[in-house]
Enzyme design. Structure first.
Site, short mmCIF file in Angstrom:
data_model
loop_
_atom_site.label_atom_id
_atom_site.label_comp_id
_atom_site.label_asym_id
_atom_site.label_seq_id
_atom_site.Cartn_x
_atom_site.Cartn_y
_atom_site.Cartn_z
N GLY A 1 0.83 -1.22 0.00
CA GLY A 1 0.00 0.00 0.00
C GLY A 1 0.85 1.26 0.00
CG MET A 2 0.45 6.13 -0.71
SD MET A 2 -0.81 7.23 -1.38
CE MET A 2 -1.88 7.48 0.04
CE LYS B 1 -8.64 2.81 9.33
NZ LYS B 1 -7.51 1.87 9.05
CB ILE C 1 -5.94 -8.66 7.34
CG1 ILE C 1 -5.74 -8.15 8.76
CG2 ILE C 1 -7.08 -7.99 6.69
CD1 ILE C 1 -5.59 -6.64 8.85
CD1 TRP D 1 -7.75 14.84 4.80
CD2 TRP D 1 -7.13 16.73 3.77
NE1 TRP D 1 -8.81 15.71 4.84
CE2 TRP D 1 -8.46 16.88 4.22
CE3 TRP D 1 -6.52 17.79 3.11
CZ2 TRP D 1 -9.20 18.05 4.01
CZ3 TRP D 1 -7.26 18.96 2.91
CH2 TRP D 1 -8.58 19.07 3.34
CB ALA E 1 -7.26 0.18 5.57
CB THR F 1 -9.14 7.48 9.37
OG1 THR F 1 -9.69 8.56 8.62
CG2 THR F 1 -10.30 6.67 9.93
CG ASP F 2 -9.20 12.64 8.84
OD1 ASP F 2 -9.10 11.50 8.33
OD2 ASP F 2 -9.35 13.67 8.15
CE1 TYR G 1 -11.06 3.89 5.35
CE2 TYR G 1 -11.39 6.11 6.14
CZ TYR G 1 -10.54 5.07 5.83
OH TYR G 1 -9.19 5.21 6.01
N1 LIG Z 1 -5.20 7.30 2.25
C1 LIG Z 1 -5.60 8.22 3.14
O1 LIG Z 1 -5.82 9.39 2.80
C2 LIG Z 1 -5.75 7.83 4.59
C3 LIG Z 1 -6.22 8.80 5.49
C4 LIG Z 1 -6.33 8.46 6.84
C5 LIG Z 1 -5.99 7.19 7.27
N2 LIG Z 1 -5.55 6.26 6.35
C6 LIG Z 1 -5.18 4.93 6.85
O2 LIG Z 1 -3.81 4.75 6.59
C7 LIG Z 1 -3.54 3.36 6.35
C8 LIG Z 1 -2.78 3.22 5.03
O3 LIG Z 1 -3.56 3.75 4.00
P1 LIG Z 1 -3.05 3.68 2.47
O4 LIG Z 1 -3.72 4.79 1.76
O5 LIG Z 1 -1.59 3.51 2.43
O6 LIG Z 1 -3.76 2.30 2.02
P2 LIG Z 1 -3.69 1.56 0.59
O7 LIG Z 1 -2.68 2.18 -0.29
O8 LIG Z 1 -5.11 1.43 0.11
O9 LIG Z 1 -3.13 0.12 1.01
C9 LIG Z 1 -3.89 -0.78 1.72
C10 LIG Z 1 -3.21 -2.13 1.65
O10 LIG Z 1 -4.07 -3.08 2.31
C11 LIG Z 1 -4.00 -4.31 1.58
N3 LIG Z 1 -5.21 -5.07 1.83
C12 LIG Z 1 -6.50 -4.72 1.55
N4 LIG Z 1 -7.35 -5.70 1.96
C13 LIG Z 1 -6.58 -6.66 2.53
C14 LIG Z 1 -6.86 -7.90 3.16
N5 LIG Z 1 -8.13 -8.34 3.24
N6 LIG Z 1 -5.84 -8.64 3.66
C15 LIG Z 1 -4.57 -8.21 3.54
N7 LIG Z 1 -4.21 -7.04 2.92
C16 LIG Z 1 -5.22 -6.27 2.44
C17 LIG Z 1 -3.88 -3.88 0.14
O11 LIG Z 1 -3.29 -4.91 -0.60
P3 LIG Z 1 -3.80 -5.23 -2.12
O12 LIG Z 1 -3.85 -3.91 -2.82
O13 LIG Z 1 -2.73 -6.15 -2.62
O14 LIG Z 1 -5.15 -5.86 -1.95
C18 LIG Z 1 -2.96 -2.66 0.24
O15 LIG Z 1 -1.61 -3.04 0.14
C19 LIG Z 1 -4.91 2.67 6.37
O16 LIG Z 1 -5.14 2.16 7.65
C20 LIG Z 1 -5.89 3.80 6.13
O17 LIG Z 1 -7.17 3.53 6.68
C21 LIG Z 1 -5.43 6.56 5.03
#
Ligand SMILES: NC(=O)c1ccc[n+]([C@@H]2O[C@H](COP(=O)([O-])OP(=O)(O)OC[C@H]3O[C@@H](n4cnc5c(N)ncnc54)[C@H](OP(=O)(O)O)[C@@H]3O)[C@@H](O)[C@H]2O)c1
Length: 276
Positions: A9-10, A125, A33, A145, A56, A97-98, A121
């Site tokens: 993921g990112m 969370k 997971i 964000w 997530a 998350t916020d 969502y």
């Molecule tokens: N993005 C935002 O703006 C934001 C804001 C606030 C909080 N967050 C939190 O920050 C964290 C990281 O976010 P991110 O944007 O980096 O997320 P992301 O890029 O969407 O990456 C999520 C990862 O979770 C994996 N995944 C999804 N379902 C799964 C499952 N059932 N079992 C195992 N792996 C699974 C995905 O793998 P595959 O792609 O291979 O399925 C992906 O590598 C998360 O907890 C998110 O809720 C994000």
């Protein structure tokens, strides 16, 4: 050893890069997971001292239509991690998350402010946070964000639209703190290194609207695209979003000594990093 779940993921990508040989990235095809057996098998074999959960289901609008998946991944998945990390004596770091807040406060949100998620969502969370607390050695880090080099995000969307359009409408009534995942990774490491427990907020400093952020992206990238302010209602996305979700990061600074840089400096560094 530190395990990073969601390594593709990112944020996961930047955590793996930052920790280098100190950490082991775990990918979706290796650990599902939502499966208690899969989580137990992987973690009992690796026996980490810390598990950082960056997994997530992050499609905020998709969660509205696929509620089961949202609660399975963002809720039950964390329960599986909490149980096994408690059994093996590992710390669980849960990224949250916020969107657990309703956005009604008007000043930066503190860790113990009342939660009231508006979307599926956000509720899923929040369920994840509650499950993470089942491991007494838990660290919940709420952020917001996010943008980074290895995932779909607002900065990349704006840079693409900036090449295609002369003007675009961007929401001006949601206020938050754009946060670079590389900076968030540093904040996470500081909290883990200081063996912090409980709930923390971590984001780049300062705040702006999506409209201000888009204007800054175009200015920094030398694009002439005009940004027209629109309202959240006009955009009409399926999931409701909090209007004011700035996170107070004072506890992070006090307990770990980590002082996040301002969002505009982080944006400049990100744009430089993506050119390299
Ligand atoms: N993005 C935002 O703006 C934001 C804001 C606030 C909080 N967050 C939190 O920050 C964290 C990281 O976010 P991110 O944007 O980096 O997320 P992301 O890029 O969407 O990456 C999520 C990862 O979770 C994996 N995944 C999804 N379902 C799964 C499952 N059932 N079992 C195992 N792996 C699974 C995905 O793998 P595959 O792609 O291979 O399925 C992906 O590598 C998360 O907890 C998110 O809720 C994000």
């Amino acid at each position: 050893m530190i395990v990073i779940a969601g390594a593709r993921g990112m944020l996961g990508h930047d955590l793996v890069a930052m920790y280098g040989s100190e950490a082991r990235g775990v990918y979706h095809d290796e650990m599902e997971i939502t499966s208690p057996a899969s989580v137990a098998r992987v973690l009992q074999e690796l026996r980490p001292r810390v598990v950082i959960n960056s997994v997530a289901y992050t499609d905020v609008d998709g969660c509205e239509t696929d509620q089961d998946r949202a609660f399975q991944v963002n809720g039950e998945g964390v329960l599986n991690l909490a149980r096994v990390t408690a059994e093996i004596g590992a710390k669980l770091v849960q990224i949250s998350t916020d969107y657990v807040f309703d956005g009604s406060k008007g000043t930066p949100w503190l860790e113990d402010d009342p939660v009231n998620p508006l979307s599926v969502y956000g509720r899923s969370k929040l369920a994840g946070e509650e499950h993470a607390r089942l491991n007494p050695d838990h660290l919940i880090i709420r952020t917001q964000w996010l943008y980074g080099l290895h995932g779909k995000n607002f900065v990349e969307t704006m840079l693409r639209l900036g090449q295609e359009k002369d003007q675009i409408g961007v929401v001006h009534d949601q206020i938050g703190s754009p946060t670079w995942t590389a900076d968030l990774a540093l904040a996470i490491r500081a909290l883990v290194d200081h063996d912090c427990r409980g709930t923390y907020h971590a984001a780049n400093a300062g705040s702006c609207s999506w409209c201000d952020f888009a204007t800054a992206i175009f200015a920094e990238a030398g694009l002439k695209t005009v940004v027209n302010p629109i309202t959240t209602g006009e955009l009409g996305r399926p999931a409701p979003r909090p209007l004011y979700s700035v996170l107070d990061c004072g506890k992070l600074e006090r307990d770990s000594g980590f002082v996040p840089q301002g969002w505009r400096d982080a944006l400049k560094q990100y744009l430089k990093a993506r050119r390299q």
